[in-house]
Write an enzyme that holds these catalytic residues in place. Structure first.
Site, PDB file in Angstrom:
ATOM      1  N   GLU A  35       0.789   4.204   1.623  1.00 14.92           N
ATOM      2  CA  GLU A  35       1.182   4.799   2.899  1.00 14.92           C
ATOM      3  C   GLU A  35       2.216   3.921   3.597  1.00 14.92           C
ATOM      4  OE1 GLU A  35      -1.856   3.927   1.780  1.00 14.92           O
ATOM      5  OE2 GLU A  35      -3.426   5.058   2.829  1.00 14.92           O
ATOM      6  N   HIS A  84       0.856  -1.185   0.000  1.00 12.18           N
ATOM      7  CA  HIS A  84       0.000   0.000   0.000  1.00 12.18           C
ATOM      8  C   HIS A  84       0.893   1.236   0.000  1.00 12.18           C
ATOM      9  CE1 HIS A  84      -4.066  -1.757   1.613  1.00 12.18           C
ATOM     10  NE2 HIS A  84      -3.552  -2.459   0.614  1.00 12.18           N
TER      11      HIS A  84
HETATM   12 ZN   LIG Z   1      -3.507   0.604   3.267  1.00  9.79          ZN
END
Ligand SMILES: [Zn+2]
Length: 168
Positions: A74, A72
């Site tokens: 982030e 992901h």
């Molecule tokens: Zn995430």
């Protein structure tokens, strides 16, 4: 809370509260641009993220699936900041999509990673739709942890652009 004047237009320093400043908008626009770098997926959103120190220094950036199909944005950005970097405590993370509250692929969702890293503020462009995870409420999780989440609807279209194939 600080009562210092707004930064000059050239400043890259994030805002400090719930009102976005010009730099917040510029950083969020960058996060949306990073989302376009993601390898395409039929089963996950393309997301970009940037971590910025209080003085406007970029600490890290990332995007979905940057190094692994499960990455992901982030998570990838936070992993690039050395653990214990004191600038994290006053940093803002910009993400084109609301940080996830739960995920199938890995045990810790991005909202928890942000909380653990000790960031003070989140700015996002798009509230996660129910496409893959019902009732994904990363914003609620972060707010409950005392971390304000700003959503800037002016950038929602830019955040959605690399995800049109996933949206009905
Ligand atoms: Zn995430």
């Amino acid at each position: 809370m600080s009562t210092t004047p707004s930064p000059s237009p050239a400043s890259t320093a994030p805002g400090t509260g719930r009102e976005p400043n010009a730099a917040d908008r510029d950083w969020l626009a960058l996060a949306c641009e990073l989302a376009a770098l993601c390898p395409p997926s039929a089963t996950a959103f393309s997301v970009g993220a940037v971590v910025v120190a209080a003085d406007g220094t970029e600490l890290a950036r990332g995007y979905s699936r940057e190094n692994d199909p499960h990455d992901h944005a982030e998570e990838g950005a936070l992993a690039k900041v050395p653990a214990g970097d004191p600038r994290l405590a006053t940093a803002t993370i910009y993400s084109s999509l609301e940080p996830c509250a739960r995920r199938a692929s890995r045990p810790r969702p991005c909202a928890r990673l942000i909380e653990s890293a000790g960031l003070r503020r989140v700015v996002t462009a798009w509230t996660e739709p129910d496409t893959f995870v019902p009732d994904a409420d990363g914003t609620g999780l972060l707010e409950a942890a005392g971390i304000p989440v700003l959503t800037l609807p002016d950038y929602t279209a830019a955040a959605q652009a690399p995800n049109r194939h996933l949206l009905g």
